[in-house]
Design a protein around this motif. Sequence first.
Motif, PDB file in Angstrom:
ATOM      1  N   GLU A   1      22.758  11.903   3.038  1.00  0.00           N
ATOM      2  CA  GLU A   1      21.334  12.243   3.064  1.00  0.00           C
ATOM      3  C   GLU A   1      20.594  11.659   1.866  1.00  0.00           C
ATOM      4  OE1 GLU A   1      19.440  13.457   5.271  1.00  0.00           O
ATOM      5  OE2 GLU A   1      20.719  14.498   6.694  1.00  0.00           O
ATOM      6  N   GLU A   2      21.212  11.770   0.691  1.00  0.00           N
ATOM      7  CA  GLU A   2      20.594  11.231  -0.525  1.00  0.00           C
ATOM      8  C   GLU A   2      20.440   9.718  -0.425  1.00  0.00           C
ATOM      9  OE1 GLU A   2      21.375  10.979  -5.374  1.00  0.00           O
ATOM     10  OE2 GLU A   2      22.775  12.076  -4.086  1.00  0.00           O
ATOM     11  N   PHE A   3      21.436   9.064   0.136  1.00  0.00           N
ATOM     12  CA  PHE A   3      21.396   7.616   0.291  1.00  0.00           C
ATOM     13  C   PHE A   3      20.196   7.180   1.130  1.00  0.00           C
ATOM     14  CE2 PHE A   3      23.349   3.940   2.837  1.00  0.00           C
ATOM     15  CZ  PHE A   3      22.882   2.976   1.952  1.00  0.00           C
ATOM     16  N   VAL A   4      20.003   7.826   2.254  1.00  0.00           N
ATOM     17  CA  VAL A   4      18.899   7.439   3.130  1.00  0.00           C
ATOM     18  C   VAL A   4      17.551   7.839   2.535  1.00  0.00           C
ATOM     19  CG1 VAL A   4      17.904   7.626   5.436  1.00  0.00           C
ATOM     20  CG2 VAL A   4      20.391   7.633   5.157  1.00  0.00           C
ATOM     21  N   ALA A   5      17.447   9.064   2.042  1.00  0.00           N
ATOM     22  CA  ALA A   5      16.161   9.565   1.554  1.00  0.00           C
ATOM     23  C   ALA A   5      15.712   8.907   0.258  1.00  0.00           C
ATOM     24  CB  ALA A   5      16.239  11.083   1.367  1.00  0.00           C
ATOM     25  N   ASP A   6      16.648   8.691  -0.672  1.00  0.00           N
ATOM     26  CA  ASP A   6      16.262   8.280  -2.025  1.00  0.00           C
ATOM     27  C   ASP A   6      16.510   6.802  -2.330  1.00  0.00           C
ATOM     28  OD1 ASP A   6      15.603  10.909  -2.353  1.00  0.00           O
ATOM     29  OD2 ASP A   6      17.384  11.428  -3.523  1.00  0.00           O
ATOM     30  N   TYR A   7      17.215   6.099  -1.450  1.00  0.00           N
ATOM     31  CA  TYR A   7      17.491   4.685  -1.700  1.00  0.00           C
ATOM     32  C   TYR A   7      16.992   3.798  -0.557  1.00  0.00           C
ATOM     33  CZ  TYR A   7      20.276   6.262  -5.638  1.00  0.00           C
ATOM     34  OH  TYR A   7      20.658   6.836  -6.822  1.00  0.00           O
ATOM     35  N   ILE A   8      17.274   4.210   0.694  1.00  0.00           N
ATOM     36  CA  ILE A   8      16.826   3.405   1.828  1.00  0.00           C
ATOM     37  C   ILE A   8      15.324   3.553   2.058  1.00  0.00           C
ATOM     38  CG2 ILE A   8      16.947   3.145   4.342  1.00  0.00           C
ATOM     39  CD1 ILE A   8      19.926   3.710   4.173  1.00  0.00           C
ATOM     40  N   TYR A   9      14.834   4.774   2.142  1.00  0.00           N
ATOM     41  CA  TYR A   9      13.404   4.972   2.424  1.00  0.00           C
ATOM     42  C   TYR A   9      12.505   4.299   1.383  1.00  0.00           C
ATOM     43  CZ  TYR A   9      13.642   8.140   6.463  1.00  0.00           C
ATOM     44  OH  TYR A   9      13.813   8.676   7.718  1.00  0.00           O
ATOM     45  N   PRO A  10      12.775   4.464   0.084  1.00  0.00           N
ATOM     46  CA  PRO A  10      11.927   3.766  -0.904  1.00  0.00           C
ATOM     47  C   PRO A  10      11.964   2.253  -0.749  1.00  0.00           C
ATOM     48  CG  PRO A  10      13.155   5.527  -1.965  1.00  0.00           C
ATOM     49  CD  PRO A  10      13.726   5.384  -0.582  1.00  0.00           C
ATOM     50  N   THR A  11      13.124   1.708  -0.394  1.00  0.00           N
ATOM     51  CA  THR A  11      13.222   0.266  -0.213  1.00  0.00           C
ATOM     52  C   THR A  11      12.393  -0.193   0.976  1.00  0.00           C
ATOM     53  OG1 THR A  11      15.426   0.227  -1.216  1.00  0.00           O
ATOM     54  CG2 THR A  11      14.821  -1.655   0.143  1.00  0.00           C
ATOM     55  N   ILE A  12      12.370   0.606   2.031  1.00  0.00           N
ATOM     56  CA  ILE A  12      11.554   0.272   3.204  1.00  0.00           C
ATOM     57  C   ILE A  12      10.084   0.167   2.808  1.00  0.00           C
ATOM     58  CG2 ILE A  12      10.696   1.136   5.421  1.00  0.00           C
ATOM     59  CD1 ILE A  12      13.461   2.281   5.932  1.00  0.00           C
ATOM     60  N   THR A  13       9.612   1.050   1.956  1.00  0.00           N
ATOM     61  CA  THR A  13       8.193   1.022   1.570  1.00  0.00           C
ATOM     62  C   THR A  13       7.825  -0.241   0.814  1.00  0.00           C
ATOM     63  OG1 THR A  13       8.495   2.167  -0.563  1.00  0.00           O
ATOM     64  CG2 THR A  13       8.171   3.549   1.394  1.00  0.00           C
ATOM     65  N   THR A  14       8.809  -0.904   0.205  1.00  0.00           N
ATOM     66  CA  THR A  14       8.510  -2.166  -0.483  1.00  0.00           C
ATOM     67  C   THR A  14       8.437  -3.335   0.492  1.00  0.00           C
ATOM     68  OG1 THR A  14      10.819  -2.823  -0.887  1.00  0.00           O
ATOM     69  CG2 THR A  14       9.792  -1.343  -2.511  1.00  0.00           C
ATOM     70  N   GLY A  15       9.022  -3.158   1.687  1.00  0.00           N
ATOM     71  CA  GLY A  15       9.079  -4.263   2.644  1.00  0.00           C
ATOM     72  C   GLY A  15      10.081  -5.324   2.251  1.00  0.00           C
ATOM     73  N   ALA A  16      11.057  -4.966   1.426  1.00  0.00           N
ATOM     74  CA  ALA A  16      11.994  -5.944   0.884  1.00  0.00           C
ATOM     75  C   ALA A  16      12.940  -6.479   1.950  1.00  0.00           C
ATOM     76  CB  ALA A  16      12.796  -5.311  -0.251  1.00  0.00           C
ATOM     77  N   VAL A  17      12.976  -7.795   2.072  1.00  0.00           N
ATOM     78  CA  VAL A  17      13.923  -8.497   2.943  1.00  0.00           C
ATOM     79  C   VAL A  17      14.416  -9.711   2.159  1.00  0.00           C
ATOM     80  CG1 VAL A  17      14.291  -9.666   5.137  1.00  0.00           C
ATOM     81  CG2 VAL A  17      12.664  -7.769   5.016  1.00  0.00           C
ATOM     82  N   TYR A  18      15.695  -9.758   1.860  1.00  0.00           N
ATOM     83  CA  TYR A  18      16.220 -10.828   1.010  1.00  0.00           C
ATOM     84  C   TYR A  18      16.308 -12.143   1.773  1.00  0.00           C
ATOM     85  CZ  TYR A  18      19.239 -13.268  -2.310  1.00  0.00           C
ATOM     86  OH  TYR A  18      19.758 -14.175  -3.209  1.00  0.00           O
ATOM     87  N   GLU A  19      15.713 -13.177   1.197  1.00  0.00           N
ATOM     88  CA  GLU A  19      15.692 -14.520   1.761  1.00  0.00           C
ATOM     89  C   GLU A  19      15.274 -14.527   3.233  1.00  0.00           C
ATOM     90  OE1 GLU A  19      19.438 -16.366   0.622  1.00  0.00           O
ATOM     91  OE2 GLU A  19      18.634 -16.783  -1.381  1.00  0.00           O
ATOM     92  N   GLY A  20      14.314 -13.659   3.535  1.00  0.00           N
ATOM     93  CA  GLY A  20      13.660 -13.676   4.833  1.00  0.00           C
ATOM     94  C   GLY A  20      14.377 -12.977   5.958  1.00  0.00           C
ATOM     95  N   GLU A  21      15.649 -12.580   5.761  1.00  0.00           N
ATOM     96  CA  GLU A  21      16.404 -12.006   6.875  1.00  0.00           C
ATOM     97  C   GLU A  21      17.240 -10.777   6.532  1.00  0.00           C
ATOM     98  OE1 GLU A  21      17.954 -14.712  10.098  1.00  0.00           O
ATOM     99  OE2 GLU A  21      18.040 -16.107   8.404  1.00  0.00           O
ATOM    100  N   TYR A  22      17.862 -10.765   5.354  1.00  0.00           N
ATOM    101  CA  TYR A  22      18.846  -9.732   5.038  1.00  0.00           C
ATOM    102  C   TYR A  22      18.169  -8.428   4.615  1.00  0.00           C
ATOM    103  CZ  TYR A  22      22.668  -7.459   2.468  1.00  0.00           C
ATOM    104  OH  TYR A  22      23.597  -6.566   1.989  1.00  0.00           O
TER     105      TYR A  22
END
Length: 415
Positions: free
Chosen positions: A73-94
């Motif tokens: 739960e902590e992984f998704v809520a505190d690491y994945i969700y914040p990353t989604i808000t940045t729109g981060a996609v490494y080298e266009g795909e990853y």
Amino acid sequence: MAIQAKKEFKKVVLAYSGGLDTSAIIPWLIETYNCEVIAFAADVGQGDEELIGLREKALATGASECYIVDLKEEFVADYIYPTITTGAVYEGEYLLGTSMARPIIAKAQVEIALRVGADALCHGCTGKGNDQVRFEGTFAALAPELAVIAPWREWDMVSREDLLDYLAERNIECSASLTKIYSRDANAWHISHEGGELEDPWCEPTKGIWTLTVDPEDAPNKPERVQLSFEEGKLTKVNGESLTPYGVLMALNKIAAAHGVGRIDIVENRLVGMKSRGCYETPGGTVMMKAYKALECLVLDKASLKYREQIGLEYSHVMYDGRWFTALNDALLAGAASFAEKVTGEIVVKLYKGQATVTQRKSPNSLYSEDFATFGADDVYDQGHAEGFIRLYSLSSRIEAMNKKGLALKNTGIE
């Protein structure tokens, strides 16, 4: 390394997976450093099959204890969700599945080490990969007083054969064998595949590569639509059902995987300088990213969206390069979070034959106005006003062109 090898440690906490590498590391640590070894494993959603019997295996290999910590739960809520808000996609795909899991795993490892009074931390990352940087960057930020042991940079074993022989010589059982072709890493967000035929970038992946998603060619011939509900950047409901962050991701993984959504095959630039080829499966994450970006486009103005995209580009490298526990990380996440406050609404995504396509969107914060955007008659926008805007917008280009042509500026409306 030679200096460290002469030192004796009292207690070492090892990031343990139960695979061939870490199974060999436990007895190697005991023999090399004359230390007590405590195994630590993080449950980040990789699946029960990887965790069943893990403690017993660690103890049988020589560990004095094995801690398995539930971080899903902590992984998704505190690491994945914040990353989604940045729109981060490494080298266009990853979509950064492996990268996002490392800081929370390393952080929990440090917490265990400090709790049990360890004087060293150990990981099984190779000297060629990114993970060594991600783990040790976290160690440095959270517990610089603890020594770090990286066996792959110290021992003289160089192959799976060497590791299997090492264990056999000590009568230590291991389920690994020489038949293993691929290197895989799984968590709630994704699974990665490397090795085997993938080491040749001209070789098309065989069906045996993929383990999480249905082959798009074999996916249902009928599309499926899924409705997602966001509140201030957080995905809270799937098809109207309220779920925890981890529950949301699990639901989307199941739905999207059945339609072959989320497969990519890329050659990426590792932090250490070499290129590597990998296949990644991120079914639920692909749907979440598509939906989030579609809602952003509805609620953010042009300048805000442009800046958020710049955050995403920068943040993809911060995350990939293992710089979670840094001031830059905090600043970028704070910037993205301010934009995420407006990301509230509903999105419908159509899933079909490997594709995730946004088909419907609405938000109480929408900046879209049908009155202004319509191609039909309207009484809210005077198209004649655009002329003055365009003259001012293109003024510098007009002046430059006049200078090049040697034309006088008088009688041009510019003076």
